[in-house]
Write a protein that holds these residues in place. Structure first.
Motif, short mmCIF file in Angstrom:
data_model
loop_
_atom_site.label_atom_id
_atom_site.label_comp_id
_atom_site.label_asym_id
_atom_site.label_seq_id
_atom_site.Cartn_x
_atom_site.Cartn_y
_atom_site.Cartn_z
N ILE A 85 0.87 -1.19 0.00
CA ILE A 85 0.00 0.00 0.00
C ILE A 85 0.90 1.23 0.00
O ILE A 85 1.80 1.36 0.82
CB ILE A 85 -0.94 0.02 1.22
N PHE A 86 0.64 2.15 -0.93
CA PHE A 86 1.40 3.39 -1.04
C PHE A 86 0.43 4.55 -0.83
O PHE A 86 -0.56 4.68 -1.55
CB PHE A 86 2.04 3.51 -2.42
N THR A 87 0.71 5.39 0.16
CA THR A 87 -0.12 6.57 0.41
C THR A 87 0.72 7.83 0.25
O THR A 87 1.87 7.87 0.67
CB THR A 87 -0.73 6.53 1.83
N THR A 88 0.13 8.83 -0.39
CA THR A 88 0.85 10.09 -0.60
C THR A 88 0.44 11.15 0.41
O THR A 88 0.89 12.29 0.32
CB THR A 88 0.60 10.63 -2.02
N GLY A 89 -0.40 10.79 1.35
CA GLY A 89 -0.83 11.74 2.37
C GLY A 89 -1.34 11.00 3.59
O GLY A 89 -1.39 9.78 3.63
N ARG A 90 -1.68 11.77 4.57
CA ARG A 90 -2.24 11.18 5.80
C ARG A 90 -3.76 11.19 5.70
O ARG A 90 -4.34 11.83 4.84
CB ARG A 90 -1.78 11.97 7.01
N GLY A 91 -4.40 10.45 6.59
CA GLY A 91 -5.85 10.45 6.60
C GLY A 91 -6.45 9.24 5.91
O GLY A 91 -7.67 9.14 5.78
N PHE A 92 -5.61 8.33 5.43
CA PHE A 92 -6.12 7.11 4.80
C PHE A 92 -6.23 6.00 5.83
O PHE A 92 -5.44 5.93 6.78
CB PHE A 92 -5.21 6.65 3.66
N ASN A 93 -7.21 5.13 5.64
CA ASN A 93 -7.47 4.00 6.52
C ASN A 93 -7.51 2.72 5.72
O ASN A 93 -7.81 2.73 4.53
CB ASN A 93 -8.80 4.18 7.25
N VAL A 94 -7.22 1.60 6.39
CA VAL A 94 -7.26 0.30 5.75
C VAL A 94 -8.18 -0.63 6.53
O VAL A 94 -8.32 -0.50 7.75
CB VAL A 94 -5.84 -0.32 5.63
N SER A 95 -8.80 -1.53 5.80
CA SER A 95 -9.59 -2.61 6.41
C SER A 95 -9.65 -3.75 5.40
O SER A 95 -9.30 -3.57 4.22
CB SER A 95 -11.01 -2.14 6.76
N THR A 96 -10.06 -4.91 5.87
CA THR A 96 -10.24 -6.05 4.97
C THR A 96 -11.64 -6.60 5.16
O THR A 96 -12.19 -6.55 6.26
CB THR A 96 -9.20 -7.16 5.22
N ALA A 97 -12.20 -7.13 4.11
CA ALA A 97 -13.53 -7.75 4.19
C ALA A 97 -13.41 -9.19 3.72
O ALA A 97 -12.97 -9.45 2.59
CB ALA A 97 -14.52 -6.99 3.31
N ALA A 98 -13.77 -10.10 4.60
CA ALA A 98 -13.74 -11.52 4.25
C ALA A 98 -14.87 -11.81 3.26
O ALA A 98 -15.90 -11.12 3.25
CB ALA A 98 -13.92 -12.37 5.50
N PRO A 99 -14.71 -12.81 2.44
CA PRO A 99 -15.76 -13.15 1.47
C PRO A 99 -16.96 -13.78 2.16
O PRO A 99 -16.88 -14.22 3.31
CB PRO A 99 -15.07 -14.14 0.54
N SER A 100 -18.06 -13.85 1.45
CA SER A 100 -19.23 -14.53 1.98
C SER A 100 -19.32 -15.96 1.44
O SER A 100 -20.10 -16.76 1.94
CB SER A 100 -20.51 -13.76 1.63
N ALA A 101 -18.52 -16.27 0.41
CA ALA A 101 -18.52 -17.61 -0.18
C ALA A 101 -17.20 -17.83 -0.92
O ALA A 101 -16.47 -16.87 -1.21
CB ALA A 101 -19.69 -17.76 -1.16
N PHE A 102 -16.91 -19.06 -1.23
CA PHE A 102 -15.75 -19.38 -2.05
C PHE A 102 -15.99 -18.93 -3.48
O PHE A 102 -17.11 -19.02 -3.99
CB PHE A 102 -15.47 -20.89 -2.04
N VAL A 103 -14.97 -18.48 -4.14
CA VAL A 103 -15.02 -18.17 -5.57
C VAL A 103 -15.00 -19.48 -6.34
O VAL A 103 -15.68 -19.64 -7.34
CB VAL A 103 -13.82 -17.28 -5.98
N ARG A 104 -14.23 -20.41 -5.83
CA ARG A 104 -14.10 -21.73 -6.44
C ARG A 104 -13.97 -22.75 -5.32
O ARG A 104 -13.22 -22.55 -4.37
CB ARG A 104 -12.85 -21.75 -7.31
N SER A 105 -14.71 -23.86 -5.44
CA SER A 105 -14.63 -24.94 -4.45
C SER A 105 -15.23 -26.21 -5.05
O SER A 105 -16.01 -26.15 -5.99
CB SER A 105 -15.39 -24.56 -3.17
N PRO A 106 -14.89 -27.35 -4.48
CA PRO A 106 -15.49 -28.59 -4.97
C PRO A 106 -16.95 -28.69 -4.53
O PRO A 106 -17.39 -27.99 -3.62
CB PRO A 106 -14.63 -29.68 -4.32
N ALA A 107 -17.67 -29.54 -5.20
CA ALA A 107 -19.08 -29.75 -4.81
C ALA A 107 -19.15 -30.34 -3.41
O ALA A 107 -18.23 -31.03 -2.97
CB ALA A 107 -19.74 -30.69 -5.82
N GLY A 108 -20.23 -30.05 -2.72
CA GLY A 108 -20.44 -30.64 -1.40
C GLY A 108 -19.96 -29.80 -0.24
O GLY A 108 -19.99 -30.26 0.91
N VAL A 109 -19.50 -28.58 -0.50
CA VAL A 109 -19.07 -27.71 0.61
C VAL A 109 -20.32 -27.16 1.29
O VAL A 109 -21.22 -26.62 0.63
CB VAL A 109 -18.19 -26.54 0.10
N GLY A 110 -20.38 -27.34 2.59
CA GLY A 110 -21.53 -26.85 3.35
C GLY A 110 -21.40 -25.37 3.65
O GLY A 110 -20.48 -24.69 3.17
#
Length: 171
Positions: free
Chosen positions: A85-110
């Motif tokens: 992450i490159f910021t050129t000023g102050r006042g920026f914030n960071v966060s992460t958001a977990a997914p709600s589902a897999f993008v790719r997965s085998p069949a049968g995932v609960g």
């Protein structure tokens, strides 16, 4: 000596003298001439850097099985994903958001619950912050390590390839 010849000789001598004097004056004026002066001028350059925050992927994360009901980047052979992450000023914030589902997965995932966390080094120092918590970023370069955990209840993760994407936000 003839009078006319004498006048011609006198005239010739006077002309040679005048030429010698004129040549002497010219050469001495060049030798004594003031030196030429060099000129210089400054050329200004201007720039205006706008406030910005840029995120670039350094390396994807890897989730490893931790028992039968959990996949985690913090487990065994897993590893955090990394972004720069490159910021050129102050006042920026960071966060992460977990997914709600897999993008790719085998069949049968609960049903699966995801959670993310992050740590930072560089312009920002943070350790194991829950993903949805908003943290202030320092000015400059921050290396962000992102972890992801996926948990299921009652259904064993079937064998196969999985992919889930965590969203990193800088605002």
């Amino acid at each position: 000596m003839d009078y006319a010849l004498q006048i011609d000789l006198d005239l010739e001598i006077k002309m040679k003298s005048r030429v010698s004097i004129l040549f002497g004056l010219l050469s001495s004026s060049f030798a004594c001439a003031a030196p030429a002066y060099a000129a210089s001028e400054s050329v200004p350059f201007y720039s205006e850097v706008q406030d910005s925050c840029t995120i670039t992927l350094d390396s994807p994360g890897v989730m490893a099985a931790e028992g039968f009901f959990k996949l985690s980047s913090k487990a065994g052979s897993g590893g955090a994903g990394r972004v720069d992450i490159f910021t050129t000023g102050r006042g920026f914030n960071v966060s992460t958001a977990a997914p709600s589902a897999f993008v790719r997965s085998p069949a049968g995932v609960g049903p699966t619950t995801f959670s993310s966390s992050y740590s930072a080094t560089g312009a920002t120092s943070l350790a194991n912050v829950p993903g949805l918590v908003i943290s202030a970023l320092g000015h400059g370069y921050t290396k962000l390590s992102v972890d992801l955990t996926a948990e299921t209840t009652g259904v064993v993760f079937p064998s196969g390839a999985y992919q889930a994407d965590v969203t990193v936000t800088c605002e």
